[in-house]
Design a protein around this motif. Structure first.
Motif, mmCIF file in Angstrom:
data_model
loop_
_atom_site.group_PDB
_atom_site.id
_atom_site.type_symbol
_atom_site.label_atom_id
_atom_site.label_comp_id
_atom_site.label_asym_id
_atom_site.label_seq_id
_atom_site.Cartn_x
_atom_site.Cartn_y
_atom_site.Cartn_z
ATOM 1 N N MET A 379 28.764 39.980 39.604
ATOM 2 C CA MET A 379 29.552 39.617 40.780
ATOM 3 C C MET A 379 30.822 38.948 40.312
ATOM 4 S SD MET A 379 27.191 36.458 42.197
ATOM 5 C CE MET A 379 28.357 35.318 42.939
ATOM 6 N N MET A 380 31.827 38.901 41.205
ATOM 7 C CA MET A 380 33.056 38.191 40.867
ATOM 8 C C MET A 380 33.586 37.482 42.096
ATOM 9 S SD MET A 380 36.353 40.712 40.510
ATOM 10 C CE MET A 380 37.330 39.218 40.189
ATOM 11 N N LEU A 381 34.365 36.447 41.846
ATOM 12 C CA LEU A 381 34.911 35.612 42.909
ATOM 13 C C LEU A 381 36.143 36.247 43.525
ATOM 14 C CD1 LEU A 381 34.871 32.810 44.368
ATOM 15 C CD2 LEU A 381 36.358 31.980 42.523
ATOM 16 N N ALA A 382 36.210 36.198 44.857
ATOM 17 C CA ALA A 382 37.456 36.530 45.552
ATOM 18 C C ALA A 382 38.381 35.332 45.400
ATOM 19 C CB ALA A 382 37.184 36.814 47.025
ATOM 20 N N LYS A 383 39.509 35.541 44.780
ATOM 21 C CA LYS A 383 40.438 34.450 44.518
ATOM 22 C C LYS A 383 41.845 35.000 44.552
ATOM 23 C CE LYS A 383 39.791 35.087 39.506
ATOM 24 N NZ LYS A 383 39.379 34.478 38.232
ATOM 25 N N PRO A 384 42.857 34.193 44.713
ATOM 26 C CA PRO A 384 42.877 32.721 44.792
ATOM 27 C C PRO A 384 42.819 32.231 46.242
ATOM 28 C CG PRO A 384 45.112 33.494 44.634
ATOM 29 C CD PRO A 384 44.233 34.737 44.618
ATOM 30 N N GLY A 385 42.940 30.906 46.387
ATOM 31 C CA GLY A 385 43.029 30.298 47.705
ATOM 32 C C GLY A 385 41.685 30.098 48.367
ATOM 33 N N MET A 386 41.739 29.512 49.559
ATOM 34 C CA MET A 386 40.538 29.215 50.340
ATOM 35 C C MET A 386 40.553 29.908 51.700
ATOM 36 S SD MET A 386 38.180 27.259 48.991
ATOM 37 C CE MET A 386 37.806 25.843 47.939
ATOM 38 N N GLY A 387 41.440 30.870 51.889
ATOM 39 C CA GLY A 387 41.597 31.458 53.205
ATOM 40 C C GLY A 387 40.775 32.695 53.474
ATOM 41 N N VAL A 388 40.040 33.200 52.497
ATOM 42 C CA VAL A 388 39.189 34.389 52.577
ATOM 43 C C VAL A 388 40.020 35.671 52.644
ATOM 44 C CG1 VAL A 388 37.390 35.635 53.847
ATOM 45 C CG2 VAL A 388 37.257 33.164 53.610
ATOM 46 N N ASP A 389 40.838 35.822 53.693
ATOM 47 C CA ASP A 389 41.560 37.085 53.903
ATOM 48 C C ASP A 389 42.390 37.482 52.688
ATOM 49 O OD1 ASP A 389 40.849 37.367 56.769
ATOM 50 O OD2 ASP A 389 42.034 35.544 56.956
ATOM 51 N N GLU A 390 43.192 36.540 52.205
ATOM 52 C CA GLU A 390 44.104 36.848 51.108
ATOM 53 C C GLU A 390 43.343 37.163 49.819
ATOM 54 O OE1 GLU A 390 45.828 33.959 54.047
ATOM 55 O OE2 GLU A 390 43.984 34.043 52.847
#
Length: 417
Positions: A379-390
């Motif tokens: 698995m991998m992290l959706a990044k950057p930021g904390m807004g989910v969408d971006e």
């Protein structure tokens, strides 16, 4: 194949650097800021806007390829490098790294990394420098060989071209309910992180946390599309240990209770406790893992704190001191070491989670996609930021573009064969 020139440009990270110790000690939030005095060296306030530093390699065709340096959100905590300092990092890069970059063959990725990242004054270069420069070198090799960054990793580590996308994990930040809804509507593979980083969010005996876990499962059933069944992954920042105590049996008992309230879901618990130093973390996490395995629990332990460098990851993997290891990319350093870390986890039959931080940038996230897919991380992290969408769009779209290119390459190879 030489680097003609090196450019350096200041930039922003996508979130904030936070003083974890001050937050754990009870700093209260006022809107987006934390009220109180910082306790971790380098922090002038508890929350600081994240900064980054871009390094650009000017290649023979005057093409410029970039990589981004930065630290993680909780810098200086859990055995990590100190808070990122743009001026200091720029000075070391200009004085030490640039001359080395001008003297390597940029088409040979691992060789170039080995030469550029040699110790300076008997010390390892700051990991943020390794991270950003290794991204630029990976892009340089890909450009010069007219391949994707993933293909460069596959060639350097003798891996087959990947055929499978890597599951994506999103993190919610403090806007938990809204961001959980976003994740469910977008059918994210693994969710929601939860940012359970304070006593208020964990609750007495973990009751507040368990209510949140129950709500996430219920909400998934309520608004998720038919057949959607994500993995539930919660980062508790050591709060099980802080609230329940540091006895592995008690921690495992609590985790089993959490798993029992969401019986239809796979459950990941990240950083259940912080035992203060790496060896203690390894020994006690191994005990927790063993207890859960012997019970046949569906809960899985994810290690983060005290497991930073490639050597740390090796120690945890060999000791089976986690079900999943977060390979926190800025803390590991070179992207080459991130690839090595995934392969090391696989060799030891431990889950490889290519993570990172909300403080990263679009460029570092895209490079992480190529390494994750090339090595077939779990698995991998959706990044950057904390807004989910971006973050979900940056990581998800890069994966989809990469898979399209790799499928075309595979077809070409089959036609030639």
């Amino acid at each position: 194949m030489q680097v003609k020139d090196v450019l350096i440009a200041p930039g922003n990270g996508a979130f904030f650097y936070d003083d974890q110790e001050a937050i754990r000690s009870g700093a209260t939030q006022d809107g987006l800021i934390y009220v109180g005095s910082p306790t971790t060296p380098g922090f002038k306030t508890i929350r600081i806007p994240a900064s980054s530093l871009s390094v650009g390699l000017v290649l023979g065709s005057d093409t410029v390829v970039w990589g981004d340096m930065m630290s993680v959100q909780y810098s200086g905590a859990g055995g990590r490098d100190p808070l990122f300092d743009t001026d200091q990092t720029s000075a070391i890069t200009s004085r030490v790294v640039v001359p080395r970059l001008l003297d390597v063959d940029a088409s040979r990725y691992l060789d170039a990394c080995a030469k550029v990242f040699e110790p300076f004054e008997h010390k390892r270069l700051p990991l943020a420098i390794e991270y950003g420069v290794s991204q630029a070198l990976l892009r340089a090799a890909a450009h010069l060989q007219r391949k994707t960054m993933a293909e460069i990793i596959c060639e350097e580590f003798d891996l087959p071209l990947p055929t499978r996308r890597v599951p994506i994990y999103c993190q919610s930040g403090d806007a938990r309910e809204i961001n959980v809804d976003k994740m469910i509507l977008k059918a994210v593979d693994v969710l929601p992180h939860g940012l359970i980083n304070s006593r208020q969010k964990f609750g007495v005996d973990g009751e507040t946390f368990m209510e949140f876990v129950k709500w996430v499962a219920t909400r998934t059933r309520e608004i998720g599309r038919p057949g959607y069944h994500p993995v539930l992954h919660f980062d508790v920042y050591g709060w099980i240990g802080l609230e329940i105590g540091l006895e592995p049996q008690s921690i495992a008992d609590f985790i089993c209770r959490v798993a029992d309230i969401v019986p239809d879901f796979s459950l990941n618990i990240e950083c259940p406790a912080d035992f203060g130093f790496t060896q203690a973390q390894i020994e006690n996490y191994a005990k927790i893992v063993s207890i859960l395995d012997n019970r046949g629990s569906r809960a899985r332990i994810v290690v983060d704190e005290r497991c930073n460098t490639l050597e740390d990851i090796r120690l945890f993997a060999e000791a089976k001191a986690a079900h999943f290891i977060q390979i926190k990319t800025p803390d590991v350093g070179s992207m080459a070491d991130t690839a090595r870390a995934v392969l090391l986890c696989k060799a030891n039959k431990v889950g490889a989670y290519v993570g990172g931080s909300c403080t990263e940038t679009d460029l570092s996230a895209q490079a992480s996609v190529h390494v994750s897919v090339a090595t077939q991380a779990d698995m991998m992290l959706a990044k950057p930021g904390m807004g989910v969408d971006e973050a979900f769009s940056i990581v998800g779209n890069e994966q989809n573009r990469l898979m399209a290119m790799l499928n075309r390459r595979r077809t070409q190879n089959e036609n030639v064969g």
